[in-house]
Design a protein around this motif. Sequence first.
Motif, PDB file in Angstrom:
ATOM      1  N   GLN A 161      -4.338 -10.825  -6.544  1.00 41.73           N
ATOM      2  CA  GLN A 161      -4.458  -9.580  -5.411  1.00 41.73           C
ATOM      3  C   GLN A 161      -3.710  -8.475  -6.014  1.00 41.73           C
ATOM      4  O   GLN A 161      -4.155  -7.272  -5.847  1.00 41.73           O
ATOM      5  N   THR A 212      -7.494   4.957   2.755  1.00 38.69           N
ATOM      6  CA  THR A 212      -7.302   3.603   2.075  1.00 38.69           C
ATOM      7  C   THR A 212      -8.378   2.655   2.764  1.00 38.69           C
ATOM      8  O   THR A 212      -8.597   1.811   2.357  1.00 38.69           O
ATOM      9  N   LYS A 231     -11.842   7.515  -9.885  1.00 39.18           N
ATOM     10  CA  LYS A 231     -12.091   6.293  -9.966  1.00 39.18           C
ATOM     11  C   LYS A 231     -12.628   5.829 -11.423  1.00 39.18           C
ATOM     12  O   LYS A 231     -12.452   4.640 -11.700  1.00 39.18           O
ATOM     13  N   ASP A 277     -14.083  -2.554  -8.519  1.00 38.58           N
ATOM     14  CA  ASP A 277     -13.476  -2.851  -7.349  1.00 38.58           C
ATOM     15  C   ASP A 277     -11.972  -2.471  -7.562  1.00 38.58           C
ATOM     16  O   ASP A 277     -11.565  -2.008  -6.624  1.00 38.58           O
ATOM     17  N   ASN A 323      -9.947  -1.878   8.363  1.00 39.81           N
ATOM     18  CA  ASN A 323      -9.523  -3.129   7.297  1.00 39.81           C
ATOM     19  C   ASN A 323      -8.077  -3.401   7.509  1.00 39.81           C
ATOM     20  O   ASN A 323      -7.222  -2.304   7.516  1.00 39.81           O
ATOM     21  N   THR A 339       0.801  -1.230  -0.060  1.00 41.49           N
ATOM     22  CA  THR A 339       0.062  -0.117  -0.068  1.00 41.49           C
ATOM     23  C   THR A 339       0.997   1.101   0.037  1.00 41.49           C
ATOM     24  O   THR A 339       1.694   1.482   0.818  1.00 41.49           O
ATOM     25  N   LEU A 358      -7.463   0.724   4.807  1.00 43.55           N
ATOM     26  CA  LEU A 358      -6.648  -0.318   4.754  1.00 43.55           C
ATOM     27  C   LEU A 358      -5.395  -0.271   5.611  1.00 43.55           C
ATOM     28  O   LEU A 358      -4.683   0.622   4.893  1.00 43.55           O
ATOM     29  N   GLU A 362     -11.033   1.217  -7.735  1.00 47.41           N
ATOM     30  CA  GLU A 362     -11.242   1.808  -6.406  1.00 47.41           C
ATOM     31  C   GLU A 362      -9.923   1.421  -5.640  1.00 47.41           C
ATOM     32  O   GLU A 362      -9.521   2.447  -4.638  1.00 47.41           O
ATOM     33  N   GLU A 363      -9.658   0.246  -5.546  1.00 50.25           N
ATOM     34  CA  GLU A 363      -8.707  -0.585  -4.654  1.00 50.25           C
ATOM     35  C   GLU A 363      -7.249   0.352  -5.082  1.00 50.25           C
ATOM     36  O   GLU A 363      -6.559   0.537  -4.374  1.00 50.25           O
ATOM     37  N   LYS A 422      -7.064   3.667  -4.136  1.00 43.83           N
ATOM     38  CA  LYS A 422      -6.702   4.010  -2.562  1.00 43.83           C
ATOM     39  C   LYS A 422      -5.441   3.568  -2.073  1.00 43.83           C
ATOM     40  O   LYS A 422      -4.926   4.442  -1.211  1.00 43.83           O
ATOM     41  N   THR A 423      -4.961   2.542  -2.816  1.00 42.73           N
ATOM     42  CA  THR A 423      -3.677   2.059  -2.058  1.00 42.73           C
ATOM     43  C   THR A 423      -2.305   2.010  -3.334  1.00 42.73           C
ATOM     44  O   THR A 423      -1.400   1.382  -2.962  1.00 42.73           O
TER      45      THR A 423
END
Length: 765
Positions: free
Chosen positions: A163, A97, A324, A353, A212, A79, A99, A356-357, A360-361
């Motif tokens: 991932q 995040t 996004k 998804d 998270n 991240t 996360l 967005e991930e 964020k990271t």
Amino acid sequence: MFKFRKKKNKNKDSQALGGLDFLSIFMRTLKLLSDFIYVVIILVMMLGAGLGLGYLASQIDSVKVPSKETLVKQVSSVTLVSQMTYADGSLISDVDTDLLRTPVESSAISQNIKNAIISTEDENFESHDGVVPKAVFRALLTSVGGVGETSGGSTLTQQLLKQQILGDDPTFKRKAKEIIYALALERYMSKDEILTAYLNVSPFGRNNKGQNIAGVEEAAQGIFGVSAKDLTIPQAAFIAGLPQSPIVYSPYNSDGSLKDADDLSYGVSRQKDVLYNMYRSGYISKEEYENYKAYDITQDFLSSGVAETTSHDYLYYSVFDEAKDLMYDYLIKRDGVSDQDLKNDETKQAYQDLAEEALKTGGYTVKTTINSTVYNAMQTAAATYGSLLDDSTGEVQMGNVLMDNSTGAILGFVGGRDYNENQNNHAFNSYRSPGSSIKPILAYSVAIDQGLMGSASILSNYPTTFSSGEKIMHDTSEGTAMITLQEALNSSWNIPAYWTYQKLLSEGVDVESYMSKMGYLIDNYNIESLPLGGGIDVSVFQQTNAYQTLANGGVYNEGYMVDSIVDSDGTVIYQHEANPVRVYSAATASIMEELLRGVIKSGTTTSFKSVLTGLNSTLGNADWVGKTGTSNNYVDSWLVVSTPNVTLGSWAGHDDSSAMSTSSGTNNNKYIANLVNMIYQAAPEVIGTSDKFTLDSSVIKSDVLVSTGLKPATVSINGSNVSVSGTTTTSYWAKNGAGNTVYKFAIGGSDSDYQDAWQKILSGK
């Protein structure tokens, strides 16, 4: 392409098939069959029955394996904090995040958790080459035939790739990449490096603060309060069981509270399964298994804590939403996802998804077009002068957008009175009737562009009705007589706009082509009240963009807020590129600006200019053009104004669409004047007070009668030929020029209306 073969040298890179002809590809495919029969069968089944091996080979050949440096970097990256900036590069905010992830070296991870993960997630990890053909084959049979267990199929290497790089959409292209990349990664990294990377990036549910968490260090610290290197076997077994269903097996709720006994039982039961897997794989003895199984792991859970929260406003979420969408487009293009693939809802959701991930990271810098000085001034104005909008009906909300005319860049906006009290973004996400503010866009500009009227044309404002028999009203007035286009705009009369639109429809003008170019979505163009704001809902952003088009010589530049997105290495993955679309001719746009200047100058429907002049004479002398709009029963109040530099769109109203008082328009004018003054005080160069709108050189100038809007001529009136003359004026036309005066000289009107009109003209009234 990476060849399917037994691993001989861990550090030897894969070789590509290259530019081989079909026969060579076919022969190489046969070799693949002999060396890696299960994988080929899997890929054939993915392609579906009936597709040939030649197509299979071509699909395999299309997968390009990244270089060792690139692939290792991608799977090992953790991240990174993304950020949003203003146009000048100053920070708006880091991207939340939600996360927590703290990467650690292999030496800082207990062998207990490594053993637990391997025994549970990939018992053949130490011996396979990245893919276990039989396991994947079983998983494929499960998905195709719907029989057998639903787990299995992916090695730790494949899970790591999903991932970190590939996501989890069900397309064949991604699955093929997963297998081929896994084989490559096993050659590029040692087993311990792959396992360490997996443990550093995998999701492990929530910690005791409800946050998270990902990575084994955060899991150890957030659940048990220990470092990853100090995990006991029972603790390691619990954490190793989490990746299969992190939220379900997590001991904590989203608020950080410990789950009740029933919900905790899922994670505890899963821990016991992991302990059995460790025993079965030989990592612990039978006696140890029995002892650890009897241990109450819940006593090791941390008590609940409280996480710190960061508050944001309309700007943060507006930028995030636009970024996004752009990230989604980038990933789709990067991965070569076809339109056909995106018809699969799972694929589309997977990429949404993933976007967005990533945002964020991924450590991206999202640079916006927002002028920090202007934006902050607008927020101050909203807080200071927003109360000017309030009336006897209560607190009134507002939405404002300031846009650069030449580019469509959004320089600043106001989403509402206070984000903490009302999260509805009234600038971008609230869609309301535009009222009369749609008239210049939908009716008059189109008619001018089509050569159906000029700036001095006459329109009927005699009383009339819709086809249903309902009277077309203007507040309490049923209509008057023949009026000029300028008067129709200045007073925002409804009947002339109605007749103009009916003229467009009767002439077969494709109004939709104009509106769709500016992003309007209108279901039915045959609605009679459409030019009055009926049957259409717009956002402030969209309405501002339409007036930007007029102020920009008829060229639409889609409004935007994100200028660029740059990754952590400085690579630009998105850069806004202008895509100008001509909607109206330059002549049409300049004629309409001339008319809209009259609207603001006359003060008939808006006191904006007089209030602004009282606040700041320099601003009052700027070349302002614009239009008001009010929907039925004073539910919505609009004012859109432009200078040659910028356009400011403004709406005021209640979220529940209840009526405001009759003073709503006046209140909005006062608020907008103060808003403009605040913007000018903060950044005077933005408004452009010295620039002027000018008529385009292509404008056709016609000398016409003031009474008819057409040239002097002999007209048959009641059976007599009458030479019609009188006072003339210059009328501006975008096309054709003015014609000679005819009996039905105006836009709209009935026979009786023309009898009355000619009587007045001939009598000099």
